[in-house]
Design an enzyme around this catalytic site. Structure first.
Site, PDB file in Angstrom:
ATOM      1  N   LYS A 136       0.730  -1.234  -0.007  1.00  0.00           N
ATOM      2  CA  LYS A 136      -0.021  -0.143  -0.063  1.00  0.00           C
ATOM      3  C   LYS A 136       0.820   1.212  -0.055  1.00  0.00           C
ATOM      4  CE  LYS A 136      -3.707  -2.222   2.567  1.00  0.00           C
ATOM      5  NZ  LYS A 136      -3.546  -3.340   3.218  1.00  0.00           N
TER       6      LYS A 136
ATOM      7  N   GLU B  79      -4.514   6.418   8.584  1.00  0.00           N
ATOM      8  CA  GLU B  79      -4.988   7.156   7.571  1.00  0.00           C
ATOM      9  C   GLU B  79      -6.119   8.048   7.976  1.00  0.00           C
ATOM     10  OE1 GLU B  79      -6.231   4.433   4.358  1.00  0.00           O
ATOM     11  OE2 GLU B  79      -4.078   4.084   4.002  1.00  0.00           O
TER      12      GLU B  79
ATOM     13  N   ARG C  32      -4.711  -8.603  -8.251  1.00  0.00           N
ATOM     14  CA  ARG C  32      -5.221  -9.874  -8.342  1.00  0.00           C
ATOM     15  C   ARG C  32      -6.537  -9.573  -8.896  1.00  0.00           C
ATOM     16  NH1 ARG C  32      -8.910  -8.874  -4.361  1.00  0.00           N
ATOM     17  NH2 ARG C  32      -8.159  -7.701  -2.560  1.00  0.00           N
TER      18      ARG C  32
END
Lengths: 472, 217
Positions: free
Chosen positions: A121, A215, A317
């Site tokens: 990330k 975050e 993915r």
């Protein structure tokens, strides 16, 4: 080597394993499935027994054991590995090992270098910022130190206050987590430490990594995605449009996905929704080209109330919700698109074979995740035996499930209690909503737990949310 | 009140347990030469049990050989010679042996009847909450007292965790029956708690077993 000479190890379970097997059958490929003791009654096991060739099913100790998967691949003479989602799907070390061992196999997913670069990330955020793509404010690396975490949280609260946000909030996320697991929001800095410790301990137990991300929690947002497909060598990259995944559980796990991401023809937005869709698609493609992306991937975005998009992460993915994008996509005007099939073809080295101009979109799709859980009790999972599972067949409905419909099924406690995906298509938003409600009304799901209590599911929750899809 | 004599007599009447060793994972199976029904097996030996028990099988997987050793002494009853040299799946029965109960095992069986057992309410993985976990790791379970309503477990299913409160009489944790990261079935014992009024009886059980149970070589 023609792709039909390949044999694919399906390194996953449940509904995605079923879909991978179905795609292999459509492509004329041999396959081999694996299962654990707990999963012996799963639909993918039955499918492998019924449709598989020689050496097409093995019992393994764990889906998480790379040695186990590769030993099976060798004994079954598989030439490629499809990781599905979860497990090894975004593990670049596994992808590297698969493609670099003595008996090399093809990893049906992006190359390990791409997974390493985007799967993290933190790297994704750095890359995005270097290309001028906006990202969610927060920590640039996993945090292992409590004081550092608190310092970042304080700065995020301060930043939000400066932005005029009355109730600032931060998200504490397990860095190694995913699928909405290991995320909590904190609205008060005095509570931050206890939440941080809880997530850190949870992450250590569940993911064996204490790293935590801090975050900014963007309230009042929509969660959008862009579906990308690229061929090996990155000569051709296309997209299959956008999805809206804003209907989630309290733990931020997706429950309903809709394609396209917004529908300005039917819904009035306070911003230029088409421009937002075009922007996030363009940003996603630009990043994919920059990293030489070479298989399927999903760029996940948060769109704030004012229409500002922020990149959240890239999932290197196939996603659970790929089918809803396929439902509205047409290749050279033809319906019946199967993105997993396209992924396998490209993963095995075939060119995409068409361009972006050949892909068009028609109608609106909804994907319902049918889950054994109690939405009224913070979506707590329900465990027990399903005794009846049935739905009305429609030409606008596709069901993907590993749960047998002709015999009882005990839900294993080792995995998420996802039971099925119902994908509904309609010509427009009004029609797909009606069809969605019709599908849910005609869905039968019954069972009981060991205490004799009736089965719990999220069907009523899905029903209640259907009239609100794509509204902001 | 537990009749220790009766329980001991019952165990003496049937002092064996039969165990099956299954393949822990996939791999190519090799059964050692000389292993056959009737072969005597030994368990781990040495001061710290650092010497493994008798070799029962070897699994070769990804160029790694895994030796499967006997976890306790016993006698081979059956072994799966048909699979010698072939690739086996996980969970395949390899060897069956019978084992004469040790003092510790007899004691555990009896204590399970004497202690207050707190049972797993659901099939799940269980952990102690961090504060209790640290205490047990440092000083052992008997250093931890529990009382009704106290939050001492974390129950983990499908990656979701929920706190779990102990219910039962106050006492010390005398035995822990679950392992880290392993599933426990509904109704299986998680801990055995010894209330203060039972301590004398439990100590009596320990003494009786130590004196009366004769282990076989």
């Amino acid at each position: 080597m023609s792709i039909t000479n390949h044999k694919v190890l399906v390194a996953n379970r449940g509904e995605i394993a079923v879909r991978i097997v179905e795609a292999c059958i459509q492509l004329g490929l041999e396959f081999v499935c694996i299962h654990t003791a707990e999963d012996a009654a799963s639909g993918h096991v039955r499918l492998a027994r019924e449709k598989g060739g020689k050496k097409s099913l093995y019992r393994v100790s764990s889906y998480h054991d790379a040695n186990e998967l590769l030993a099976v691949a060798d004994d079954a003479e598989a030439t490629a590995v499809h990781p599905g989602y979860g497990f090894f799907a975004e593990d670049y070390r596994f992808a590297r090992r698969v493609s670099q061992r003595d008996r090399k196999l093809i990893f049906i997913g992006p190359s390990w270098r791409v997974i390493r670069e985007l799967g993290d990330k933190i790297n994704t955020k750095r890359l995005a910022r270097s290309l001028g793509v906006p990202t969610v404010p927060g920590s640039d690396k996993p945090i292992y130190d409590e004081l550092e975490a608190e310092k970042i949280a304080r700065s995020l609260y301060e930043f939000q206050r400066q932005q005029g946000i009355e109730s600032p909030m931060v998200l504490v996320k397990a860095s190694a987590g995913g699928g909405g697991m290991g995320i909590e929001e904190v609205h008060d800095i005095d509570l931050f430490r206890s939440v941080y410790r809880r997530i850190r301990n949870y992450a250590a137990r569940q993911f064996k990594d204490e790293g935590v991300l801090i975050e900014q929690r963007i309230r009042d947002f929509n969660h959008l995605e862009v579906q990308i497909l690229a061929e090996r060598g990155c000569a051709n990259i296309v997209h299959f449009g956008t999805r809206n995944c804003s209907i989630q559980s309290t733990g931020l796990q997706k429950r309903v996905e809709v394609a396209p991401g917004f529908d300005p023809s039917a819904v009035s937005y306070s911003f230029d929704a088409q421009k937002v869709l075009d922007d996030i698609t363009a940003h996603s493609l630009a990043m994919a080209r920059e990293v030489k992306y070479d298989n399927v991937g999903t760029w996940e975005w948060i769109v704030a109330r004012d229409g500002t998009p922020y990149l959240m992460e890239v999932n290197t993915r196939i996603q659970v919700e790929n089918g809803v994008s396929a439902a509205i996509s047409r290749i050279k005007g033809q319906a019946g698109v199967n993105i997993i099939k396209e992924q396998i073809r490209c993963g095995l080295g075939e060119p995409i074979g068409y361009n972006q101009e050949d892909i068009t979109f028609e109608g609106v799709g909804i994907e319902y995740r049918i889950i054994a859980e109690a939405p009224e009790n913070r979506f707590s999972p329900w465990v027990g035996r399903i005794t009846k599972f049935d739905w009305k067949q429609e030409d606008w409905l596709t069901m993907h499930t590993h749960v047998p419909t002709d015999q009882p099924y005990d839900i294993p406690t080792e995995f998420d209690p996802n039971l099925a995906l119902g994908i509904v298509w309609g010509n427009d938003l009004a029609e797909v909503r009606l069809r969605g409600l019709n599908f849910l009304d005609n869905l039968t799901l019954e069972g009981a737990n060991q205490a004799g209590e009736g089965m719990k599911s999220n069907i009523a929750f899905l029903h209640n949310k259907t009239p609100h899809i794509l509204l902001f | 009140m537990l009749d220790i004599s009766a329980v001991l007599e019952k165990i003496k009447a049937s002092p064996y347990k039969e165990l099956t060793i299954t393949s822990p994972h996939t791999g190519v199976l090799t059964l050692p030469e000389g292993l056959a029904p009737g072969t005597q097996l030994h368990g781990p030996m040495g001061t710290w049990k650092e010497k493994p028990g008798s070799l029962l099988a070897t699994l070769d997987r990804e160029r790694n050989e895994k030796n499967i050793h006997c976890p306790e002494k016993g006698e081979v009853v059956w072994l799966n010679t048909e699979l010698q040299g072939s690739f086996v799946e996980a969970g395949v029965e390899l060897v069956r042996y019978r084992h004469f109960l040790s003092k510790e095992e007899v004691l555990e069986q009896i204590l399970k009847q004497a202690l207050h057992l707190y049972l797993a309410p659901e099939r799940a993985k269980y952990y102690f909450v961090p504060a209790v976990d640290i205490k047990i790791k440092v000083s052992g379970p008997k250093a931890v007292s529990v009382r009704d309503g106290e939050e001492i477990f974390i129950m983990s299913r499908m990656k979701r965790e929920a706190p779990l409160r102990y219910s039962g009489p106050e006492g010390v944790i005398y035995a822990v029956y679950f392992n880290h990261n392993q599933n426990v079935d509904t109704g299986q014992a998680l801990i055995g708690v010894c209330p203060p009024d039972l301590i004398t009886q439990v100590e009596d059980v320990v003494t009786r077993v130590q004196m009366e149970w004769k282990e076989r070589e």
